[in-house]
Design a protein around this motif. Structure first.
Motif, PDB file in Angstrom:
ATOM      1  N   ILE A 123       0.916  -1.255  -0.131  1.00 42.61           N
ATOM      2  CA  ILE A 123      -0.039   0.138   0.157  1.00 42.61           C
ATOM      3  C   ILE A 123       0.911   1.244  -0.152  1.00 42.61           C
ATOM      4  O   ILE A 123       1.768   1.359   0.847  1.00 42.61           O
ATOM      5  N   MET A 124       0.417   2.023  -0.849  1.00 48.80           N
ATOM      6  CA  MET A 124       1.127   3.459  -0.831  1.00 48.80           C
ATOM      7  C   MET A 124       0.446   4.632  -0.280  1.00 48.80           C
ATOM      8  O   MET A 124       1.107   5.549   0.437  1.00 48.80           O
ATOM      9  N   SER A 125      -0.837   4.572  -0.407  1.00 48.84           N
ATOM     10  CA  SER A 125      -1.670   5.748   0.062  1.00 48.84           C
ATOM     11  C   SER A 125      -3.096   5.413   0.417  1.00 48.84           C
ATOM     12  O   SER A 125      -3.623   4.304  -0.259  1.00 48.84           O
ATOM     13  N   ILE A 126      -3.718   6.114   1.300  1.00 41.70           N
ATOM     14  CA  ILE A 126      -5.046   5.696   1.567  1.00 41.70           C
ATOM     15  C   ILE A 126      -5.943   7.208   1.523  1.00 41.70           C
ATOM     16  O   ILE A 126      -5.380   7.992   2.099  1.00 41.70           O
ATOM     17  N   LEU A 127      -7.110   7.194   1.085  1.00 39.59           N
ATOM     18  CA  LEU A 127      -7.899   8.391   1.080  1.00 39.59           C
ATOM     19  C   LEU A 127      -9.372   8.110   1.378  1.00 39.59           C
ATOM     20  O   LEU A 127      -9.845   6.968   0.689  1.00 39.59           O
ATOM     21  N   GLN A 128     -10.059   8.635   2.270  1.00 38.18           N
ATOM     22  CA  GLN A 128     -11.481   8.618   2.347  1.00 38.18           C
ATOM     23  C   GLN A 128     -12.191   9.668   1.720  1.00 38.18           C
ATOM     24  O   GLN A 128     -11.950  10.748   2.124  1.00 38.18           O
ATOM     25  N   ASP A 129     -12.894   9.154   0.882  1.00 37.10           N
ATOM     26  CA  ASP A 129     -13.591  10.229  -0.100  1.00 37.10           C
ATOM     27  C   ASP A 129     -14.840  10.997   0.691  1.00 37.10           C
ATOM     28  O   ASP A 129     -15.132  10.804   1.677  1.00 37.10           O
ATOM     29  N   SER A 130     -15.346  11.937  -0.065  1.00 35.49           N
ATOM     30  CA  SER A 130     -16.509  12.907   0.632  1.00 35.49           C
ATOM     31  C   SER A 130     -17.776  12.013   0.517  1.00 35.49           C
ATOM     32  O   SER A 130     -18.730  12.238   1.449  1.00 35.49           O
ATOM     33  N   ASN A 131     -17.790  10.898  -0.004  1.00 36.35           N
ATOM     34  CA  ASN A 131     -19.061   9.685   0.088  1.00 36.35           C
ATOM     35  C   ASN A 131     -18.659   8.854   1.196  1.00 36.35           C
ATOM     36  O   ASN A 131     -19.503   7.690   1.234  1.00 36.35           O
ATOM     37  N   GLY A 132     -17.589   8.670   1.672  1.00 32.60           N
ATOM     38  CA  GLY A 132     -17.060   7.722   2.827  1.00 32.60           C
ATOM     39  C   GLY A 132     -16.406   6.624   2.236  1.00 32.60           C
ATOM     40  O   GLY A 132     -16.348   5.674   3.077  1.00 32.60           O
ATOM     41  N   HIS A 133     -16.282   6.527   0.995  1.00 33.79           N
ATOM     42  CA  HIS A 133     -15.384   5.296   0.619  1.00 33.79           C
ATOM     43  C   HIS A 133     -13.967   5.417   0.540  1.00 33.79           C
ATOM     44  O   HIS A 133     -13.291   6.559   0.658  1.00 33.79           O
ATOM     45  N   TYR A 134     -13.129   4.507   0.717  1.00 33.39           N
ATOM     46  CA  TYR A 134     -11.764   4.409   1.047  1.00 33.39           C
ATOM     47  C   TYR A 134     -11.360   4.230  -0.366  1.00 33.39           C
ATOM     48  O   TYR A 134     -11.613   3.225  -0.925  1.00 33.39           O
ATOM     49  N   TRP A 135     -10.101   4.749  -0.688  1.00 31.64           N
ATOM     50  CA  TRP A 135      -9.385   4.637  -1.885  1.00 31.64           C
ATOM     51  C   TRP A 135      -8.136   4.384  -1.594  1.00 31.64           C
ATOM     52  O   TRP A 135      -7.354   5.084  -0.838  1.00 31.64           O
TER      53      TRP A 135
END
Length: 182
Positions: A123-135
């Motif tokens: 894993i390089m990075s994680i983001l939680q988007d404005s809809n609550g999904h994780y990328w």
């Protein structure tokens, strides 16, 4: 590097630990001050103003302003090489490692690897988007979207320019941007 809620600049270094600059004084933190490893790869300040540091082999460190608390594979972290740390909207700490993702609820770790559906555990990075999904970006298998129950995989066939994705951001309009390697 980051600016904390008090206006301090905090820098992680490749082999020299942490540096904090408050506008006047520079404070240096290494293993002598309690940091678990001198190579700091990621920094997060949580909603409670704790600083979290991901290291190259010492797991994660939580700093409350006075002491460091270490979390490694011995406490349930999936891998000690940590590249990414985020806090989600519920206050959970998500940790991206070379061996998968660990979610820390303040007491225990839940771990996610290829067995749970990740396309790659590096894993390089994680983001939680404005809809609550994780990328989740990976080194070698594109991006994973996690909706809380399953993973969806995106790579070059879905339009990414490379399957090596270093980082992800979401802009003000809601669009996601993927920084690739290659």
């Amino acid at each position: 590097m980051m600016e904390d809620m008090n206006g301090n600049l905090v820098f992680g270094t490749e082999r020299g630990g942490l540096i904090k600059f408050d506008g006047k004084l520079i404070t240096h933190y290494t293993t002598k001050q309690g940091l678990s490893n001198k190579a700091v790869l990621s920094i997060l300040e949580d909603k409670k103003r704790n600083l979290w540091f991901g290291t190259e082999g010492g797991g994660i460190n939580k700093y409350d302003g006075k002491t460091f608390t270490h979390y490694t594979i011995e406490q349930g972290l999936i891998n000690n090489l940590v590249r990414s740390i985020i806090e989600d909207s519920k206050g959970n700490i998500w940790v991206g490692t070379k061996g998968g993702i660990s979610k820390f609820d303040g007491k225990t770790f839940s771990n996610y690897t290829t067995e749970q559906g990740l396309s790659n555990a590096d894993i390089m990075s994680i983001l939680q988007d404005s809809n609550g999904h994780y990328w989740i970006s990976t080194y070698g298998e594109g991006v994973n979207k996690y909706d809380g129950s399953s993973f969806e995989h995106y790579s070059t066939p879905q339009g990414l320019s490379s399957k090596y994705v270093n980082s992800i951001i979401q802009d003000r309009t809601g669009k996601l941007w993927f920084a690739t390697i290659d």
